[in-house]
Design an enzyme around this catalytic site. Sequence first.
Site, PDB file in Angstrom:
ATOM      1  N   ARG A 167       0.830  -1.212   0.000  1.00 24.77           N
ATOM      2  CA  ARG A 167       0.000   0.000   0.000  1.00 24.77           C
ATOM      3  C   ARG A 167       0.867   1.266   0.000  1.00 24.77           C
ATOM      4  NH1 ARG A 167      -0.431   4.670   2.837  1.00 24.77           N
ATOM      5  NH2 ARG A 167       0.027   3.502   4.739  1.00 24.77           N
ATOM      6  N   ASP A 168       1.471   1.585   1.120  1.00 27.23           N
ATOM      7  CA  ASP A 168       2.291   2.805   1.204  1.00 27.23           C
ATOM      8  C   ASP A 168       3.439   2.702   0.201  1.00 27.23           C
ATOM      9  OD1 ASP A 168       3.534   5.146   2.085  1.00 27.23           O
ATOM     10  OD2 ASP A 168       3.249   4.698   4.195  1.00 27.23           O
ATOM     11  N   HIS A 207       5.283   4.471  12.748  1.00 24.88           N
ATOM     12  CA  HIS A 207       5.321   4.396  11.276  1.00 24.88           C
ATOM     13  C   HIS A 207       6.293   5.479  10.797  1.00 24.88           C
ATOM     14  CE1 HIS A 207       2.929   4.002   7.348  1.00 24.88           C
ATOM     15  NE2 HIS A 207       3.580   5.128   7.150  1.00 24.88           N
ATOM     16  N   HIS A 255       8.902   7.076   8.073  1.00 29.45           N
ATOM     17  CA  HIS A 255       9.524   7.177   6.752  1.00 29.45           C
ATOM     18  C   HIS A 255      10.990   7.557   6.997  1.00 29.45           C
ATOM     19  CE1 HIS A 255       6.031   6.716   4.030  1.00 29.45           C
ATOM     20  NE2 HIS A 255       5.401   6.917   5.168  1.00 29.45           N
ATOM     21  N   CYS A 309       3.833   9.252   0.663  1.00 29.83           N
ATOM     22  CA  CYS A 309       2.479   9.708   0.368  1.00 29.83           C
ATOM     23  C   CYS A 309       2.524  10.713  -0.782  1.00 29.83           C
ATOM     24  CB  CYS A 309       1.876  10.354   1.613  1.00 29.83           C
ATOM     25  SG  CYS A 309       0.298  11.121   1.296  1.00 29.83           S
ATOM     26  N   ASN A 349       9.274   4.345   3.245  1.00 32.82           N
ATOM     27  CA  ASN A 349       9.183   3.868   4.625  1.00 32.82           C
ATOM     28  C   ASN A 349      10.515   3.224   4.993  1.00 32.82           C
ATOM     29  OD1 ASN A 349       6.269   3.531   3.409  1.00 32.82           O
ATOM     30  ND2 ASN A 349       6.002   3.509   5.613  1.00 32.82           N
TER      31      ASN A 349
HETATM   32  P1  HMG Z   1     -12.999  14.521  -2.606  1.00 34.78           P
HETATM   33  O1  HMG Z   1     -12.666  14.845  -4.030  1.00 34.78           O
HETATM   34  O2  HMG Z   1     -13.134  15.643  -1.630  1.00 34.78           O
HETATM   35  O3  HMG Z   1     -14.244  13.522  -2.477  1.00 34.78           O
HETATM   36  O4  HMG Z   1     -11.872  13.520  -2.095  1.00 34.78           O
HETATM   37  P2  HMG Z   1     -15.766  13.603  -2.813  1.00 34.78           P
HETATM   38  O5  HMG Z   1     -16.466  12.892  -1.693  1.00 34.78           O
HETATM   39  O6  HMG Z   1     -16.156  14.996  -3.174  1.00 34.78           O
HETATM   40  O7  HMG Z   1     -15.835  12.657  -4.113  1.00 34.78           O
HETATM   41  C1  HMG Z   1     -15.233  13.040  -5.336  1.00 34.78           C
HETATM   42  C2  HMG Z   1     -15.231  11.839  -6.270  1.00 34.78           C
HETATM   43  O8  HMG Z   1     -14.459  10.771  -5.710  1.00 34.78           O
HETATM   44  C3  HMG Z   1     -16.623  11.265  -6.514  1.00 34.78           C
HETATM   45  O9  HMG Z   1     -16.601  10.726  -7.833  1.00 34.78           O
HETATM   46  C4  HMG Z   1     -16.691  10.127  -5.527  1.00 34.78           C
HETATM   47  O10 HMG Z   1     -17.579   9.107  -5.945  1.00 34.78           O
HETATM   48  C5  HMG Z   1     -15.270   9.608  -5.570  1.00 34.78           C
HETATM   49  P3  HMG Z   1     -17.209  11.536  -9.084  1.00 34.78           P
HETATM   50  O11 HMG Z   1     -18.639  11.821  -8.699  1.00 34.78           O
HETATM   51  O12 HMG Z   1     -16.364  12.781  -9.191  1.00 34.78           O
HETATM   52  O13 HMG Z   1     -17.021  10.581 -10.206  1.00 34.78           O
HETATM   53  N1  HMG Z   1     -14.884   8.928  -4.322  1.00 34.78           N
HETATM   54  C6  HMG Z   1     -14.443   7.659  -4.266  1.00 34.78           C
HETATM   55  N2  HMG Z   1     -14.234   6.731  -5.217  1.00 34.78           N
HETATM   56  C7  HMG Z   1     -13.780   5.520  -4.809  1.00 34.78           C
HETATM   57  N3  HMG Z   1     -13.521   5.210  -3.524  1.00 34.78           N
HETATM   58  C8  HMG Z   1     -13.687   6.123  -2.546  1.00 34.78           C
HETATM   59  C9  HMG Z   1     -14.186   7.394  -2.911  1.00 34.78           C
HETATM   60  N4  HMG Z   1     -14.493   8.501  -2.208  1.00 34.78           N
HETATM   61  C10 HMG Z   1     -14.910   9.429  -3.073  1.00 34.78           C
HETATM   62  N5  HMG Z   1     -13.411   5.796  -1.281  1.00 34.78           N
HETATM   63  C11 HMG Z   1     -11.164  11.695  -0.714  1.00 34.78           C
HETATM   64  C12 HMG Z   1     -11.887  13.029  -0.775  1.00 34.78           C
HETATM   65  C13 HMG Z   1     -10.938  11.373   0.750  1.00 34.78           C
HETATM   66  C14 HMG Z   1     -12.018  10.645  -1.384  1.00 34.78           C
HETATM   67  C15 HMG Z   1      -9.802  11.841  -1.466  1.00 34.78           C
HETATM   68  O14 HMG Z   1      -9.149  12.963  -0.978  1.00 34.78           O
HETATM   69  C16 HMG Z   1      -8.908  10.654  -1.332  1.00 34.78           C
HETATM   70  O15 HMG Z   1      -9.224   9.568  -1.804  1.00 34.78           O
HETATM   71  N6  HMG Z   1      -7.733  10.832  -0.674  1.00 34.78           N
HETATM   72  C17 HMG Z   1      -6.801   9.737  -0.449  1.00 34.78           C
HETATM   73  C18 HMG Z   1      -5.392  10.240  -0.435  1.00 34.78           C
HETATM   74  C19 HMG Z   1      -4.462   9.104  -0.084  1.00 34.78           C
HETATM   75  O16 HMG Z   1      -4.760   7.948  -0.323  1.00 34.78           O
HETATM   76  N7  HMG Z   1      -3.285   9.437   0.481  1.00 34.78           N
HETATM   77  C20 HMG Z   1      -2.302   8.437   0.823  1.00 34.78           C
HETATM   78  C21 HMG Z   1      -2.678   7.639   2.009  1.00 34.78           C
HETATM   79  S1  HMG Z   1      -2.316   8.435   3.556  1.00 34.78           S
HETATM   80  C22 HMG Z   1      -0.620   8.139   3.824  1.00 34.78           C
HETATM   81  O17 HMG Z   1       0.055   7.666   2.943  1.00 34.78           O
HETATM   82  C23 HMG Z   1      -0.043   8.403   5.188  1.00 34.78           C
HETATM   83  C24 HMG Z   1       0.183   7.121   5.988  1.00 34.78           C
HETATM   84  O18 HMG Z   1       1.061   6.241   5.301  1.00 34.78           O
HETATM   85  C25 HMG Z   1       0.778   7.462   7.361  1.00 34.78           C
HETATM   86  C26 HMG Z   1       1.989   8.396   7.286  1.00 34.78           C
HETATM   87  O19 HMG Z   1       2.963   8.075   6.568  1.00 34.78           O
HETATM   88  O20 HMG Z   1       1.952   9.416   7.973  1.00 34.78           O
HETATM   89  C27 HMG Z   1      -1.125   6.383   6.234  1.00 34.78           C
HETATM   90 MG    MG Z   2       3.199   6.349   5.320  1.00 32.96          MG
END
Ligand code: HMG
Ligand code: MG
Length: 295
Positions: A13-14, A205, A207, A238, A247
């Site tokens: 994933r990450d 966690h 990086h 990310c 990581n």
């Molecule tokens: P948004 O654009 O504000 O969402 O995104 P929305 O609710 O307005 O929806 C917009 C569109 O997205 C719509 O589709 C929804 O259906 C679709 P449209 O009508 O435009 O065709 N949608 C989805 N589709 C599939 N699955 C879903 C989903 N939700 C909405 N679940 C949202 C808000 C949260 C969805 C977006 O910002 C997002 O997906 N962000 C994810 C970012 C991400 O994955 N970042 C990396 C992970 S975090 C990380 O790496 C840190 C970590 O490792 C810890 C660390 O290192 O600190 C965990």
């Molecule tokens: Mg991470």
Amino acid sequence: MPRAVRIVEVGPRDGLQNEKAIVPAATKIELINRLSDTGLVSIEATSFVSPKWVPQLADAAEVYSSIQRRPGVSYPVLVPNLQGYERARAVCVEEVAVFAAASEAFSQRNINASIDESIERFLPVLERSREDHVKVRGYVSTVLGCPYQGEVPIADVVRVARRLYEAGCYEISLGDTIGMGTPVKARQMLAAVADVVPIDALAVHFHDTRGQALANILACLELGVSVVDAAVSGTGGCPYAKGATGNVASEDVVYMLHGMDIATGVDLDRLIATGRWLSEQLGRETNSKVARAAA
Ligand code: HMG
Ligand code: MG
């Protein structure tokens, strides 16, 4: 020091979410299957986030439904909202992770919501998961600094960690998203969180952006933390955190722990072989120093 540590392998994933070229689903599936044969008991498989935001993991359903799930191994996935939870449940996911941040600026960039809004979004996920007997892990990002805000007060980390724990997350993973932390600060942050969330329910966690990850992990182990996130071959980062890199490499963490007689249940040679295979697939050298030394 704990006598045993559970490694949460976040490579699929990450590790892959930030890859520029789309990695074929078949490679992701083989990676997870290979990791399942190393003795790891927690393998974060993918994310059911918006495919527009993270195109690399748009194949989440295909990947999850094709892996060979080994008994005794948990395969959590990230879900940002109820929509993601429902997509995950449609392919029989049994553990999910929600992800919040300690910094407002990062929360906005990563999930287009304030911290409070994001927690509001998680509540229905937590409610549904209780009914479905699905376990929920909670991440807090930017616990030792934020690429947009800079310093992040420890009180903000404590507040978000406590809210996720009280809302029903069984474990809180504290993320140093762009590897800004150093050991004494990491320990101070963890100690403050451990005042409100039991240490047994905390994970770290790191990086390794600035080469501090193993030192930070050691400092946190000394406080008794016994769950460590890591990614095979040191991939990761990310896409919404400026300057994020990989990581800490799982191979390096396992080598360090075994060298201190801390059990992980992981077969280091198999893990190294899996990391070597992955770096061949990605067409670049591993970030694991232990794997390089073993070559
Ligand atoms: P948004 O654009 O504000 O969402 O995104 P929305 O609710 O307005 O929806 C917009 C569109 O997205 C719509 O589709 C929804 O259906 C679709 P449209 O009508 O435009 O065709 N949608 C989805 N589709 C599939 N699955 C879903 C989903 N939700 C909405 N679940 C949202 C808000 C949260 C969805 C977006 O910002 C997002 O997906 N962000 C994810 C970012 C991400 O994955 N970042 C990396 C992970 S975090 C990380 O790496 C840190 C970590 O490792 C810890 C660390 O290192 O600190 C965990
Ligand atoms: Mg991470």
